[in-house]
Design a protein around this motif. Structure first.
Motif, PDB file in Angstrom:
ATOM      1  N   TYR A  62       0.867  -0.897   0.100  1.00  0.00           N
ATOM      2  CA  TYR A  62      -0.259   0.025  -0.108  1.00  0.00           C
ATOM      3  C   TYR A  62       1.076   1.582   0.007  1.00  0.00           C
ATOM      4  CZ  TYR A  62      -2.619   3.766   1.599  1.00  0.00           C
ATOM      5  OH  TYR A  62      -3.440   5.075   1.887  1.00  0.00           O
ATOM      6  N   HIS A  63       2.124   1.080   0.583  1.00  0.00           N
ATOM      7  CA  HIS A  63       2.996   2.455   1.198  1.00  0.00           C
ATOM      8  C   HIS A  63       3.572   2.638  -0.685  1.00  0.00           C
ATOM      9  CE1 HIS A  63       5.004   5.077   3.177  1.00  0.00           C
ATOM     10  NE2 HIS A  63       6.501   5.034   2.790  1.00  0.00           N
ATOM     11  N   THR A  64       4.106   1.717  -0.939  1.00  0.00           N
ATOM     12  CA  THR A  64       5.002   1.657  -2.081  1.00  0.00           C
ATOM     13  C   THR A  64       4.320   1.808  -3.460  1.00  0.00           C
ATOM     14  OG1 THR A  64       5.599  -0.390  -1.108  1.00  0.00           O
ATOM     15  CG2 THR A  64       5.903   0.687  -3.847  1.00  0.00           C
ATOM     16  N   MET A  65       2.493   1.858  -3.367  1.00  0.00           N
ATOM     17  CA  MET A  65       1.896   1.901  -4.250  1.00  0.00           C
ATOM     18  C   MET A  65       1.055   2.920  -4.432  1.00  0.00           C
ATOM     19  SD  MET A  65       2.143  -0.166  -6.554  1.00  0.00           S
ATOM     20  CE  MET A  65       1.572   0.373  -7.672  1.00  0.00           C
ATOM     21  N   ALA A  66       0.398   3.945  -2.667  1.00  0.00           N
ATOM     22  CA  ALA A  66      -0.359   4.793  -2.747  1.00  0.00           C
ATOM     23  C   ALA A  66       0.690   6.618  -2.265  1.00  0.00           C
ATOM     24  CB  ALA A  66      -1.042   4.847  -1.506  1.00  0.00           C
ATOM     25  N   VAL A  67       1.897   6.017  -1.542  1.00  0.00           N
ATOM     26  CA  VAL A  67       2.662   7.140  -1.071  1.00  0.00           C
ATOM     27  C   VAL A  67       4.021   7.227  -2.179  1.00  0.00           C
ATOM     28  CG1 VAL A  67       3.494   8.086   0.854  1.00  0.00           C
ATOM     29  CG2 VAL A  67       1.559   6.577   0.959  1.00  0.00           C
ATOM     30  N   GLU A  68       5.081   6.434  -2.509  1.00  0.00           N
ATOM     31  CA  GLU A  68       6.162   6.544  -3.204  1.00  0.00           C
ATOM     32  C   GLU A  68       5.521   6.998  -4.283  1.00  0.00           C
ATOM     33  OE1 GLU A  68       8.567   3.285  -2.623  1.00  0.00           O
ATOM     34  OE2 GLU A  68       8.106   3.212  -0.079  1.00  0.00           O
ATOM     35  N   ARG A  69       4.073   5.938  -5.460  1.00  0.00           N
ATOM     36  CA  ARG A  69       4.214   5.814  -6.482  1.00  0.00           C
ATOM     37  C   ARG A  69       3.291   7.066  -6.427  1.00  0.00           C
ATOM     38  NH1 ARG A  69       5.065   0.012  -8.318  1.00  0.00           N
ATOM     39  NH2 ARG A  69       6.782  -0.772  -7.451  1.00  0.00           N
ATOM     40  N   GLY A  70       1.974   7.211  -5.635  1.00  0.00           N
ATOM     41  CA  GLY A  70       0.965   7.461  -5.859  1.00  0.00           C
ATOM     42  C   GLY A  70      -0.015   7.466  -7.723  1.00  0.00           C
ATOM     43  N   LYS A  71       0.361   5.799  -7.052  1.00  0.00           N
ATOM     44  CA  LYS A  71      -1.205   5.386  -8.189  1.00  0.00           C
ATOM     45  C   LYS A  71      -1.921   5.087  -8.043  1.00  0.00           C
ATOM     46  CE  LYS A  71       2.575   4.802 -11.719  1.00  0.00           C
ATOM     47  NZ  LYS A  71       2.145   6.028 -12.516  1.00  0.00           N
ATOM     48  N   PHE A  72      -2.380   4.307  -6.258  1.00  0.00           N
ATOM     49  CA  PHE A  72      -3.095   3.617  -5.918  1.00  0.00           C
ATOM     50  C   PHE A  72      -4.484   4.731  -5.706  1.00  0.00           C
ATOM     51  CE2 PHE A  72      -5.880   2.286  -2.803  1.00  0.00           C
ATOM     52  CZ  PHE A  72      -5.800   1.010  -3.243  1.00  0.00           C
ATOM     53  N   TRP A  73      -4.547   5.652  -5.325  1.00  0.00           N
ATOM     54  CA  TRP A  73      -5.753   5.955  -5.095  1.00  0.00           C
ATOM     55  C   TRP A  73      -6.808   6.724  -7.383  1.00  0.00           C
ATOM     56  CZ3 TRP A  73      -8.497   5.161  -1.858  1.00  0.00           C
ATOM     57  CH2 TRP A  73      -8.331   4.633  -0.182  1.00  0.00           C
ATOM     58  N   PRO A  74      -5.020   7.016  -7.794  1.00  0.00           N
ATOM     59  CA  PRO A  74      -5.481   7.431  -8.797  1.00  0.00           C
ATOM     60  C   PRO A  74      -6.711   6.230  -9.582  1.00  0.00           C
ATOM     61  CG  PRO A  74      -3.517   8.336  -9.025  1.00  0.00           C
ATOM     62  CD  PRO A  74      -3.761   7.791  -7.617  1.00  0.00           C
ATOM     63  N   ASP A  75      -5.512   4.971  -9.118  1.00  0.00           N
ATOM     64  CA  ASP A  75      -6.321   3.632  -9.450  1.00  0.00           C
ATOM     65  C   ASP A  75      -8.045   3.064  -8.750  1.00  0.00           C
ATOM     66  OD1 ASP A  75      -4.162   3.429 -11.634  1.00  0.00           O
ATOM     67  OD2 ASP A  75      -3.158   1.708  -9.843  1.00  0.00           O
ATOM     68  N   VAL A  76      -8.021   3.569  -7.600  1.00  0.00           N
ATOM     69  CA  VAL A  76      -9.284   3.289  -7.801  1.00  0.00           C
ATOM     70  C   VAL A  76     -10.153   3.991  -8.265  1.00  0.00           C
ATOM     71  CG1 VAL A  76     -10.705   3.417  -5.403  1.00  0.00           C
ATOM     72  CG2 VAL A  76      -8.066   2.556  -5.408  1.00  0.00           C
ATOM     73  N   TRP A  77     -10.370   5.481  -8.657  1.00  0.00           N
ATOM     74  CA  TRP A  77     -10.917   6.296  -8.824  1.00  0.00           C
ATOM     75  C   TRP A  77     -11.531   6.036 -10.082  1.00  0.00           C
ATOM     76  CZ3 TRP A  77     -14.896   9.228  -9.261  1.00  0.00           C
ATOM     77  CH2 TRP A  77     -14.893  10.880  -9.860  1.00  0.00           C
ATOM     78  N   ALA A  78     -10.014   5.690 -11.337  1.00  0.00           N
ATOM     79  CA  ALA A  78     -10.685   5.475 -12.554  1.00  0.00           C
ATOM     80  C   ALA A  78     -11.333   4.072 -12.635  1.00  0.00           C
ATOM     81  CB  ALA A  78      -9.267   4.953 -13.074  1.00  0.00           C
ATOM     82  N   SER A  79     -11.257   3.269 -11.716  1.00  0.00           N
ATOM     83  CA  SER A  79     -11.863   2.213 -11.464  1.00  0.00           C
ATOM     84  C   SER A  79     -13.457   1.887 -11.358  1.00  0.00           C
ATOM     85  CB  SER A  79     -11.007   1.403 -11.226  1.00  0.00           C
ATOM     86  OG  SER A  79     -10.545   0.170 -11.653  1.00  0.00           O
ATOM     87  N   MET A  80     -13.971   2.814 -10.456  1.00  0.00           N
ATOM     88  CA  MET A  80     -14.773   3.228  -9.931  1.00  0.00           C
ATOM     89  C   MET A  80     -15.810   3.885 -10.350  1.00  0.00           C
ATOM     90  SD  MET A  80     -14.834   1.039  -7.085  1.00  0.00           S
ATOM     91  CE  MET A  80     -14.013  -0.043  -7.881  1.00  0.00           C
ATOM     92  N   ARG A  81     -15.173   4.654 -11.265  1.00  0.00           N
ATOM     93  CA  ARG A  81     -15.725   5.759 -12.578  1.00  0.00           C
ATOM     94  C   ARG A  81     -16.507   5.216 -13.386  1.00  0.00           C
ATOM     95  NH1 ARG A  81     -12.216   9.949 -15.196  1.00  0.00           N
ATOM     96  NH2 ARG A  81     -12.310   7.598 -16.215  1.00  0.00           N
ATOM     97  N   SER A  82     -15.516   3.704 -13.906  1.00  0.00           N
ATOM     98  CA  SER A  82     -15.625   2.938 -15.294  1.00  0.00           C
ATOM     99  C   SER A  82     -17.175   2.176 -15.029  1.00  0.00           C
ATOM    100  CB  SER A  82     -14.690   2.404 -16.394  1.00  0.00           C
ATOM    101  OG  SER A  82     -14.359   2.901 -15.776  1.00  0.00           O
ATOM    102  N   VAL A  83     -16.815   1.159 -14.049  1.00  0.00           N
ATOM    103  CA  VAL A  83     -17.710   0.147 -13.155  1.00  0.00           C
ATOM    104  C   VAL A  83     -18.520   1.282 -12.724  1.00  0.00           C
ATOM    105  CG1 VAL A  83     -18.247  -0.883 -10.808  1.00  0.00           C
ATOM    106  CG2 VAL A  83     -16.185  -1.533 -11.953  1.00  0.00           C
ATOM    107  N   GLY A  84     -19.051   2.312 -12.108  1.00  0.00           N
ATOM    108  CA  GLY A  84     -20.158   3.327 -11.402  1.00  0.00           C
ATOM    109  C   GLY A  84     -21.077   3.600 -12.727  1.00  0.00           C
TER     110      GLY A  84
END
Ligand SMILES: Nc1ncnc2c1ncn2[C@@H]1O[C@H](COP(=O)(O)OP(=O)(O)OP(=O)(O)O)[C@@H](O)[C@H]1O
Ligand SMILES: [Mg+2]
Lengths: 266, 263
Positions: B53-75
């Motif tokens: 989580y730390h790697t993806m969210a904090v170091e690479r800053g990818k996690f939340w944009p990924d969640v957002w992108a997917s939730m938008r398509s799914v929604g």
């Protein structure tokens, strides 16, 4: 005399009604020319072997099915489709499970024009009271016993004030005790609020207890075999069953129906 | 007799305790899988998965944009599937010609894996969010239509008769009887639809998405970042479970009138 005049125009005229169902395995002749006149405020009970077309006839009177030939007149008008002048009580209760007792009884009232909401509610409560369910006004059908469900169905049919009440083995799914209770209640209601009743049953005793005339239907293809006057005066109750005349009628009708059962066996 | 006794004991343990027990067993099972040489590559130690989580969210800053992108398509995909699916289901049940024409199409498309028609969608909708939404929309539409259609044709015939004799015309019949009688199926359709939307994510995001849970899972697997990938997989599963929980809550409120078997 008013009575004679009334007799001239039957409430229901069943005129040579035939019904043929087209099934995958060919045709089924469910009714083969049924003829019957029913008069105002009569209580007609229909008995006959299973599959002889009792429900078919009831559905045609209700306007839920169409006769293949012949016609049914109610108050002199040909039946075409359902109408609120004819109420129906089904064996399977047919309550709307998502509505409370009160809302179920109000279903038909809500579709009636020229009534205020308060009047609708008042009418519903009156009939819920009539069937003794005032404590269950806000219960859902799943919270009621079979007998209680059928009481709601009866109240719901009465609430829209039909002049003709059609009942298809309404007590068929109930235990003997509840059945007896509901028979007595129905008799009382019918005596208080006269309506023409067309009541199907398998139970000869039930038929004699309730009916002013019992209609015996013959095995398929269904016809009306005999119509028997029940000359036991109202008011009747469960003790009516002890009368010698009751036993006499019962034996007579039983034999009559039994012959038809044997016919089915063949 | 023995059975009822057992059931009693099982019934006495509260739901949340069962959930804890289930979670605990999963952790234990995971622990063994991560120690077992044949499965240890697929199941990195849990501590590493948490670190991901730390790697993806904090170091690479990818996690939340990924969640957002997917939730938008799914929604959006799910909503469109629902908005088209429910009316089509009712039309199919109401007008037999509609049913006879559309039902074979649905049966046909339903068994094709979404991954197979993704290239066709991309050809028509281009790469990007639009294609993802279309793929999810197709998958949820099919599931929702089939489920709701089943519900409508299963409405108890005597209820319809009862309504008719009480004076209901077609409109009243639909609004006051068919529709409420179908709500349990509509809710089930929503549940299955969300589930299908989530399981279609990878297929949907193979349309050249730049962010998204499904796209990331694939990307991470290609560079063997197993802990990170596992973390994403867990996130998808948890999202599904949360959606299910929320729906259960609505289901209880909307269909409390239903007779249910106690299981
Ligand atoms: N919708 C239908 N399609 C085809 N055949 C039917 C249909 N409804 C009834 N039948 C047939 O018509 C005949 C009469 O049926 P009906 O339901 O009127 O009998 P019934 O006298 O009410 O019987 P029961 O006492 O068992 O209720 C039966 O043989 C039945 O199989
Ligand atoms: Mg019948």
């Amino acid at each position: 005399m008013a009575g004679e005049e009334r007799n001239l125009i039957p409430k229901v005229q069943i005129k040579d009604v035939k019904k043929i169902y087209e099934g995958r395995n060919g045709q089924t002749i469910a009714l083969n020319g049924a003829n019957l006149d029913i008069y105002d405020n009569e209580f007609i009970c229909v008995v006959g072997p299973s599959g002889c077309g009792k429900s078919t006839l009831l559905n045609i009177i209700a306007g839920l099915h169409e006769a293949t030939s012949g016609e049914v007149l109610v108050d002199g008008v040909k039946v075409e489709g359902t109408g609120v002048d004819r109420g129906v009580v089904f064996q399977q209760y047919a309550l709307f499970p998502w509505l409370t007792v009160k809302k179920n009884v109000m279903f038909g009232l809500n579709l009636k024009k020229g009534m205020t909401d308060a009047e609708r509610e008042e009418t519903a409560l009156k009939y819920i009271k009539m069937v003794g369910l005032e404590k269950f006004v806000n219960s859902y059908p799943k919270e009621l016993s079979g007998g209680m469900k059928q009481r709601v169905a009866i109240a719901r049919a009465y609430a829209v004030n039909p002049s003709l009440l059609l009942m298809d083995e309404p007590f068929g799914a109930l235990d003997a005790q509840t059945r007896t209770q509901l028979q007595t209640e129905l008799l009382k209601t019918w005596e208080e609020e006269k309506k023409t009743c067309f009541f199907i049953t398998h139970d000869v005793e039930e038929a004699i207890l309730l009916a002013s005339r019992v209609v015996v239907m013959s095995a398929r293809p269904g016809r009306i075999k005999e119509v028997i006057d029940i000359d036991i005066p109202y008011p009747r109750n469960q003790e009516t069953k002890m009368l010698p005349r009751f036993t006499e009628l019962k034996n007579y009708i039983w034999q009559n129906v039994y012959k038809e059962y044997l016919e089915v066996q063949k | 007799m023995n059975k009822t006794k057992k059931v009693d004991i099982i019934g006495k343990i509260p739901k949340w305790a069962w959930l804890c027990l289930s979670l605990l067993s999963a952790v234990v099972l995971w622990f063994f899988l991560s120690k077992n040489p044949t499965t240890s590559l697929s199941f990195p130690p849990l501590s590493e998965v948490f670190k991901a989580y730390h790697t993806m969210a904090v170091e690479r800053g990818k996690f939340w944009p990924d969640v957002w992108a997917s939730m938008r398509s799914v929604g959006i995909g799910f909503l469109l599937g629902f908005v088209f699916g429910v009316p089509v289901a009712f039309l199919m049940a109401w007008y037999r010609p509609v049913r006879f024409i559309i039902e074979p199409w649905i049966q046909f498309v339903r068994n094709i894996p979404p991954l197979a028609y993704v290239p066709l969608v991309v050809l028509a909708a281009g790469v990007g969010a639009k294609a993802q939404i279309v793929v999810i929309c197709i998958a949820t539409f099919l599931t929702i239509t089939v489920t709701v259609f089943q519900g409508v044709i299963n409405v108890d015939e005597t209820l319809i008769k009862a309504a008719r004799v009480l004076g209901a015309n077609d409109t009243v019949l639909f609004v006051k009887v068919i529709f409420p009688a179908t709500t349990p199926f509509i809710i089930t359709a929503v549940r299955l639809g969300i589930s299908v939307a989530l399981t279609t994510l990878i297929a949907a995001e193979s349309t050249g998405a730049v962010a998204g849970l499904g796209m990331r899972i694939k990307a991470l697997s290609q560079v063997f970042e197993n802990a990170e990938m596992m973390f994403y997989i867990i996130v998808v599963g948890v999202i599904g479970m949360l959606a299910e929980k929320v729906l259960k809550f609505f289901e209880r409120r909307l269909t409390s009138w239903q007779e249910k078997r106690e299981i």
